[in-house]
Design a protein around this motif. Structure first.
Motif, mmCIF file in Angstrom:
data_model
loop_
_atom_site.group_PDB
_atom_site.id
_atom_site.type_symbol
_atom_site.label_atom_id
_atom_site.label_comp_id
_atom_site.label_asym_id
_atom_site.label_seq_id
_atom_site.Cartn_x
_atom_site.Cartn_y
_atom_site.Cartn_z
ATOM 1 N N ASN A 21 55.957 -11.613 84.978
ATOM 2 C CA ASN A 21 56.552 -12.744 85.689
ATOM 3 C C ASN A 21 57.958 -13.080 85.186
ATOM 4 O O ASN A 21 58.505 -14.137 85.532
ATOM 5 C CB ASN A 21 55.648 -13.969 85.582
ATOM 6 C CG ASN A 21 54.392 -13.831 86.426
ATOM 7 O OD1 ASN A 21 54.410 -14.058 87.636
ATOM 8 N ND2 ASN A 21 53.287 -13.442 85.792
ATOM 9 N N ASN A 22 58.503 -12.161 84.350
ATOM 10 C CA ASN A 22 59.871 -12.318 83.839
ATOM 11 C C ASN A 22 60.070 -13.665 83.152
ATOM 12 O O ASN A 22 61.079 -14.344 83.338
ATOM 13 C CB ASN A 22 60.888 -12.144 84.972
ATOM 14 C CG ASN A 22 62.278 -11.841 84.436
ATOM 15 O OD1 ASN A 22 62.415 -11.223 83.372
ATOM 16 N ND2 ASN A 22 63.301 -12.275 85.152
ATOM 17 N N LYS A 23 59.078 -14.050 82.356
ATOM 18 C CA LYS A 23 59.134 -15.317 81.625
ATOM 19 C C LYS A 23 59.182 -15.037 80.127
ATOM 20 O O LYS A 23 58.633 -14.033 79.656
ATOM 21 C CB LYS A 23 57.900 -16.171 81.933
ATOM 22 C CG LYS A 23 57.810 -16.668 83.363
ATOM 23 C CD LYS A 23 56.543 -17.507 83.544
ATOM 24 C CE LYS A 23 56.446 -18.056 84.967
ATOM 25 N NZ LYS A 23 55.206 -18.862 85.146
ATOM 26 N N PRO A 24 59.834 -15.929 79.362
ATOM 27 C CA PRO A 24 59.807 -15.757 77.899
ATOM 28 C C PRO A 24 58.381 -15.907 77.385
ATOM 29 O O PRO A 24 57.609 -16.729 77.892
ATOM 30 C CB PRO A 24 60.721 -16.876 77.386
ATOM 31 C CG PRO A 24 60.756 -17.890 78.486
ATOM 32 C CD PRO A 24 60.606 -17.120 79.763
ATOM 33 N N ILE A 25 58.027 -15.117 76.398
ATOM 34 C CA ILE A 25 56.675 -15.183 75.850
ATOM 35 C C ILE A 25 56.590 -16.362 74.880
ATOM 36 O O ILE A 25 57.342 -16.415 73.900
ATOM 37 C CB ILE A 25 56.308 -13.876 75.122
ATOM 38 C CG1 ILE A 25 56.373 -12.699 76.102
ATOM 39 C CG2 ILE A 25 54.915 -13.959 74.495
ATOM 40 C CD1 ILE A 25 56.138 -11.358 75.458
ATOM 41 N N PRO A 26 55.705 -17.303 75.147
ATOM 42 C CA PRO A 26 55.597 -18.468 74.258
ATOM 43 C C PRO A 26 54.995 -18.063 72.916
ATOM 44 O O PRO A 26 54.294 -17.058 72.799
ATOM 45 C CB PRO A 26 54.668 -19.409 75.021
ATOM 46 C CG PRO A 26 53.860 -18.520 75.899
ATOM 47 C CD PRO A 26 54.746 -17.374 76.263
ATOM 48 N N LEU A 27 55.255 -18.902 71.926
ATOM 49 C CA LEU A 27 54.801 -18.597 70.581
ATOM 50 C C LEU A 27 53.283 -18.514 70.494
ATOM 51 O O LEU A 27 52.738 -17.701 69.745
ATOM 52 C CB LEU A 27 55.327 -19.658 69.608
ATOM 53 C CG LEU A 27 55.429 -19.254 68.144
ATOM 54 C CD1 LEU A 27 56.274 -18.008 67.969
ATOM 55 C CD2 LEU A 27 55.992 -20.400 67.311
ATOM 56 N N TRP A 28 52.584 -19.339 71.271
ATOM 57 C CA TRP A 28 51.121 -19.303 71.195
ATOM 58 C C TRP A 28 50.579 -17.930 71.610
ATOM 59 O O TRP A 28 49.590 -17.449 71.043
ATOM 60 C CB TRP A 28 50.492 -20.408 72.049
ATOM 61 C CG TRP A 28 50.654 -20.285 73.545
ATOM 62 C CD1 TRP A 28 51.578 -20.912 74.315
ATOM 63 C CD2 TRP A 28 49.860 -19.480 74.436
ATOM 64 N NE1 TRP A 28 51.429 -20.552 75.632
ATOM 65 C CE2 TRP A 28 50.379 -19.683 75.738
ATOM 66 C CE3 TRP A 28 48.776 -18.623 74.268
ATOM 67 C CZ2 TRP A 28 49.839 -19.049 76.864
ATOM 68 C CZ3 TRP A 28 48.241 -17.985 75.379
ATOM 69 C CH2 TRP A 28 48.769 -18.213 76.655
ATOM 70 N N ALA A 29 51.242 -17.293 72.573
ATOM 71 C CA ALA A 29 50.815 -15.963 73.008
ATOM 72 C C ALA A 29 51.112 -14.927 71.924
ATOM 73 O O ALA A 29 50.332 -13.995 71.708
ATOM 74 C CB ALA A 29 51.504 -15.582 74.309
ATOM 75 N N ILE A 30 52.236 -15.089 71.250
ATOM 76 C CA ILE A 30 52.581 -14.180 70.162
ATOM 77 C C ILE A 30 51.587 -14.334 69.010
ATOM 78 O O ILE A 30 51.133 -13.345 68.421
ATOM 79 C CB ILE A 30 54.018 -14.440 69.682
ATOM 80 C CG1 ILE A 30 55.008 -13.977 70.762
ATOM 81 C CG2 ILE A 30 54.301 -13.742 68.356
ATOM 82 C CD1 ILE A 30 56.438 -14.356 70.504
ATOM 83 N N PHE A 31 51.216 -15.589 68.709
ATOM 84 C CA PHE A 31 50.234 -15.822 67.647
ATOM 85 C C PHE A 31 48.883 -15.194 67.979
ATOM 86 O O PHE A 31 48.094 -14.895 67.085
ATOM 87 C CB PHE A 31 50.055 -17.320 67.412
ATOM 88 C CG PHE A 31 51.149 -17.953 66.583
ATOM 89 C CD1 PHE A 31 52.223 -17.210 66.127
ATOM 90 C CD2 PHE A 31 51.095 -19.292 66.249
ATOM 91 C CE1 PHE A 31 53.228 -17.784 65.364
ATOM 92 C CE2 PHE A 31 52.086 -19.883 65.482
ATOM 93 C CZ PHE A 31 53.158 -19.126 65.034
ATOM 94 N N GLU A 32 48.623 -14.998 69.277
ATOM 95 C CA GLU A 32 47.366 -14.368 69.681
ATOM 96 C C GLU A 32 47.304 -12.898 69.267
ATOM 97 O O GLU A 32 46.216 -12.350 69.064
ATOM 98 C CB GLU A 32 47.201 -14.456 71.202
ATOM 99 C CG GLU A 32 46.819 -15.829 71.730
ATOM 100 C CD GLU A 32 45.356 -16.150 71.504
ATOM 101 O OE1 GLU A 32 44.518 -15.252 71.666
ATOM 102 O OE2 GLU A 32 45.058 -17.306 71.147
#
Length: 324
Positions: free
Chosen positions: A158-169
């Motif tokens: 969806n061409n959106k920045p990856i939020p930190l919560w997703a990175i922490f996953e």
């Protein structure tokens, strides 16, 4: 061609070459279930291979093996809970300070290098760590995109920045500790305060959370990969003195060294209490841990039990109960 030994051959080898009493169908099943190399060879010493346990009966080996397995079964859900909770506390603190897409966080919070003179050795070292962290996170994003992890694919598609919560996953506990290490001091302190672990009397500088993460990371990996944990051989580095002193000060337990598994149990109980687990639930865990220790004590020589649990085990458990 390498010819191995059958289970009967291994039992005979233990009797003839190691002086261990082993016979009958029960011992045979126990040896088959635990394995000779993962089981007997993994549990015949304490911490280092030269510290051999003077086994005389195979049931003693089985007792330590079961003790170790029961520790891992008890620790695993609590360590997973602690990992998730500390990540969520960290997110909550950062959300209160601004956007939590990684680029914003990287620019505004992962900048501990700025407190040092430009070009100094500490500036370069911390800048190098910051860039290394960015590379590690990008590698994780790439890996889990290729692995079709939905949480990563959703934002990229969806061409959106990856939020930190997703990175922490998707990052490991060690990488999360590295993330905390690269945060600037005000942000580190804010996270520690939100967790209720900040102390001005132990020269923490907001480092206490990352030090806790690095400490439990080694235990977590050993538990998750079914490695030996009863003697703390998973420990790769000496824990910081200020962390030991802080846990002693908070819990009232003396001589915290993390040489014995009881010290790791103490920090787990400490963290669970900070995270709001009830006194009743914590007492159940302490009782279960004490029962496992007592069951082991009745099965192996007292001197071996003392080497595993420490001579001050009962004092530490008493202090832990008083801490609650």
């Amino acid at each position: 061609m390498i010819k191995g030994k059958t289970i009967n051959g291994l039992m005979r080898h233990l009797r003839d070459n190691h002086g261990i009493s082993i016979s009958g169908s029960k011992n045979k099943k126990d040896l088959l279930n635990m394995g000779y190399f993962h089981g007997y060879k993994g549990y015949r010493f304490i911490r280092r291979s030269q510290n051999q346990i003077p086994f005389t009966d195979f049931d003693e080996v089985v007792a330590i093996y079961k003790f170790d397995a029961n520790l891992k079964a008890a620790f695993y859900p609590d360590i997973m809970f602690i990992e998730t909770a500390i990540k969520n506390y960290t997110l909550n603190t950062l959300i209160s300070k601004g956007p939590v897409d990684f680029d914003y966080v990287f620019t505004n919070f992962l900048n501990d290098y700025k407190k040092h003179p430009v070009g100094s050795s500490k500036y370069r070292s911390k800048m190098k760590n910051r860039l290394k962290l960015r590379d590690k996170i990008h590698q994780s994003i790439s890996y889990y995109y290729s692995d079709q992890r939905a949480v990563i694919q959703h934002f990229l598609h969806n061409n959106k920045p990856i939020p930190l919560w997703a990175i922490f996953e998707v990052i490991s506990l060690g990488e999360f500790g590295f993330f905390l290490q690269c945060l600037n001091e005000p942000t580190r302190i804010a996270i520690a305060k939100d967790l209720g672990v900040h102390s001005t009397s132990h020269n923490q500088n907001g480092r206490i959370v990352e030090e806790i993460i690095y400490l439990i990371k080694e235990l977590r990996n050993a538990v998750a990969h079914n490695s030996v944990v009863f003697d703390c051989r998973f420990r790769n580095a000496e824990p910081p003195a200020r962390l030991k002193q802080y846990i002693q000060h908070e819990t009232g337990a003396a001589n915290i060294t993390f040489d014995n598994i009881v010290d790791y149990f103490i920090i787990i109980i400490f963290l669970l209490k900070k995270l709001g687990i009830s006194k009743t639930e914590l007492k159940k865990r302490i009782r279960r841990f004490s029962e496992e220790s007592e069951r082991l004590r009745k099965t192996i020589p007292i001197s071996v039990h003392t080497s595993i649990m420490g001579s001050d085990f009962k004092n530490k458990i008493s202090s832990l109960l008083n801490y609650l």
